[in-house]
Design a protein around this motif. Sequence first.
Motif, mmCIF file in Angstrom:
data_model
loop_
_atom_site.group_PDB
_atom_site.id
_atom_site.type_symbol
_atom_site.label_atom_id
_atom_site.label_comp_id
_atom_site.label_asym_id
_atom_site.label_seq_id
_atom_site.Cartn_x
_atom_site.Cartn_y
_atom_site.Cartn_z
ATOM 1 N N TRP A 70 36.170 -47.632 82.051
ATOM 2 C CA TRP A 70 35.441 -47.126 80.888
ATOM 3 C C TRP A 70 33.955 -47.006 81.199
ATOM 4 O O TRP A 70 33.311 -46.019 80.845
ATOM 5 C CB TRP A 70 35.675 -48.062 79.705
ATOM 6 N N TYR A 108 33.465 -50.021 71.663
ATOM 7 C CA TYR A 108 33.717 -48.969 72.653
ATOM 8 C C TYR A 108 33.976 -47.652 71.940
ATOM 9 O O TYR A 108 33.528 -46.594 72.373
ATOM 10 C CB TYR A 108 34.933 -49.321 73.516
ATOM 11 N N ASP A 109 34.751 -47.749 70.843
ATOM 12 C CA ASP A 109 35.061 -46.536 70.094
ATOM 13 C C ASP A 109 33.801 -45.963 69.470
ATOM 14 O O ASP A 109 33.585 -44.755 69.484
ATOM 15 C CB ASP A 109 36.085 -46.842 68.997
ATOM 16 N N SER A 123 34.132 -43.158 72.265
ATOM 17 C CA SER A 123 35.259 -42.328 71.797
ATOM 18 C C SER A 123 34.922 -41.568 70.530
ATOM 19 O O SER A 123 35.439 -40.477 70.306
ATOM 20 C CB SER A 123 36.506 -43.182 71.548
ATOM 21 N N LYS A 161 33.558 -36.091 72.469
ATOM 22 C CA LYS A 161 34.783 -35.453 71.993
ATOM 23 C C LYS A 161 34.788 -33.970 72.336
ATOM 24 O O LYS A 161 35.784 -33.422 72.805
ATOM 25 C CB LYS A 161 34.873 -35.613 70.467
ATOM 26 N N THR A 189 35.583 -33.371 75.999
ATOM 27 C CA THR A 189 36.842 -33.779 76.619
ATOM 28 C C THR A 189 38.074 -33.181 75.964
ATOM 29 O O THR A 189 39.105 -33.095 76.614
ATOM 30 C CB THR A 189 36.980 -35.308 76.600
ATOM 31 N N PHE A 245 40.761 -36.142 76.877
ATOM 32 C CA PHE A 245 40.499 -37.091 75.799
ATOM 33 C C PHE A 245 41.652 -38.077 75.637
ATOM 34 O O PHE A 245 41.447 -39.269 75.450
ATOM 35 C CB PHE A 245 40.262 -36.346 74.480
ATOM 36 N N TRP A 246 42.886 -37.591 75.749
ATOM 37 C CA TRP A 246 44.017 -38.496 75.547
ATOM 38 C C TRP A 246 44.234 -39.410 76.727
ATOM 39 O O TRP A 246 44.696 -40.535 76.567
ATOM 40 C CB TRP A 246 45.279 -37.707 75.191
ATOM 41 N N TYR A 284 41.835 -40.646 78.238
ATOM 42 C CA TYR A 284 40.851 -41.669 77.903
ATOM 43 C C TYR A 284 41.383 -42.599 76.819
ATOM 44 O O TYR A 284 41.386 -43.814 76.942
ATOM 45 C CB TYR A 284 39.566 -40.975 77.446
ATOM 46 N N GLN A 285 41.884 -41.996 75.749
ATOM 47 C CA GLN A 285 42.275 -42.768 74.577
ATOM 48 C C GLN A 285 43.425 -43.728 74.885
ATOM 49 O O GLN A 285 43.461 -44.847 74.398
ATOM 50 C CB GLN A 285 42.684 -41.783 73.469
ATOM 51 N N ILE A 318 42.222 -46.997 76.313
ATOM 52 C CA ILE A 318 41.673 -47.881 75.282
ATOM 53 C C ILE A 318 42.818 -48.557 74.537
ATOM 54 O O ILE A 318 42.791 -49.768 74.277
ATOM 55 C CB ILE A 318 40.792 -47.075 74.307
ATOM 56 N N THR A 350 38.725 -39.402 84.387
ATOM 57 C CA THR A 350 39.831 -39.918 83.589
ATOM 58 C C THR A 350 41.114 -40.046 84.391
ATOM 59 O O THR A 350 42.087 -40.592 83.888
ATOM 60 C CB THR A 350 40.102 -39.028 82.366
#
Lengths: 377, 160
Positions: free
Chosen positions: A126, A197-198, A202, A208, A211, A266-267, A269-270, A273, A367
């Motif tokens: 991260w 972190y969010d 994120s 956003k 990504t 993005f996903w 990444y998500q 988390i 990522t």
Amino acid sequence: MAEYREIIFNSDKIQTDDYFVNIGPQHPSTHGALRIVAKLEGEIVQSIDPVIGYIHSGIEKMCESLSYPQLIHLTDRMDYLSAHMNNEAVCLCIENALQVEVPERVKYIRTIMDELTRIASHQLWWCATGMDMGAMTTFFYGLRDREPILDIFEETCGARMTFNYNVPGGLMFDIHPNFQKRVKDFIRYFRKKLPEYDTLLSGNVIFKERTKGLGVLSKEEAIAWGVTGPSGRASGYSCDVRKLHPYSAYPYVKFEEKLATDGDTFWRYQLRIEEMWESMKIIEQLIDNIPEGDFAVKMKGVIKLPEGEFYQRVESARGEFGVFIVSDGKKNPYRLKFRSPGFSNLFVLNELVKGVKIADLVAIMATLDLVIPDIDR
Amino acid sequence: MKALFNYIKEVLGGFYTLLQGLGVTGKYLFTPWNYVTQSYPENREKLQMFERFRGEVIMPHNENNEHKCTGCGLCELACPNGSIEIISKSILTEDGKKKRIIDKHIYHLGMCTLCNLCVRACPSDAIIMGQKYEHAVYNRSNLTKVLNKPGSKIMEGIKE
């Protein structure tokens, strides 16, 4: 794509609007000595060619001349961010070959250590991802939260990165008396800090926008290229070894295999988390129930595997990590092959970057969570 | 009209997320008790390593300059990268028998990966892991150490 070599040597083929840019081997966003030759048209990436081998250290070959307990410490140095899983894979492979049943206590401790390593690895990932996209702040926040985990490791294993904590038949030491308290303190602390972190990254609108919809990997491609770990699961490819082939204490715990369908940056990444949340759940289920007992079974002085071929896979922080041992009955392996997740995850990059801007190439690469010693070995 | 409304909403929402992020960093800026950095070379005196920390291999000696090493060579065998060399010599004991004892226990710190296998292999607990963490030297040859001190001998009661 070896065509850049051809073009360089046959100069009449050079086109005026295509050019090649070398990213690396000394470049901060390749996270190690990886060279990426990018073919560009203006600012648009047409294709890339990863050149690996700058820090190839011949670990597989070295293992052939070492005895089984000795070679485990080399696996720390491949994927140094998931060292526990690498050690465990070799130990499980040896134990399965010898048909040794390790005590329950060992299984629990190994699983807790695995999940702590996963959290630490995702924290560092991260940090680096944020920094690759120009957010220096994330680096400090991630490393701040990684420090308590490294302290836990240092107190119990005696080292912060290259632990060598697993040995064939169990563990090198028993856990430190403070271990359970420290882990519980950390979980309590990190449950408060993870929402930060969010908020920092994120939820950030710039992040956003950069990504979402970038570098989409379809499920078919993920399976075809063998992309595992959170990168594969973001495309909907259910590949969690902890669920599919449970080992150690994973059959005893309840956790979800997080899946997404979009497969974009993005996903990817998500999901990492969300994996940190899941890892904390697994640790909480195990930490109070560590059974009493020995921390290792007595093994023979010289470990000799029976003749044959043995394979063991574990879920490392980056994907499926496999160990394949061919034994001819001697005290060192005849051949040892590691299936490293980073290698497969790197080579799908060419599919993801076609038509993106060069700045987004770095975001996609971040990522995929590449660790170069894992690729080069 | 609706598109315009959504556009404005998006812009303001975007600003709000940025402010939230700034709020987190701002909170830590004004709460100095949350700082986590250490001023390392200055706090060297009170920096305490954990007891299991593996810094280097050492051989503890007692006050009579005695150690526990019998020179059996198990650590040399266990070492994956050849960082331990044992040189032994034979002496005549009082009752006229020949006996092999350790002459030099050579340890190459520059080759050591601190894997702890030698300490595990030692049957008499003669070598342990030390806690020193600053190993920088001016000359590479300074990384080769002789662990048994000059003139030292084996402790009474250690089995061969």
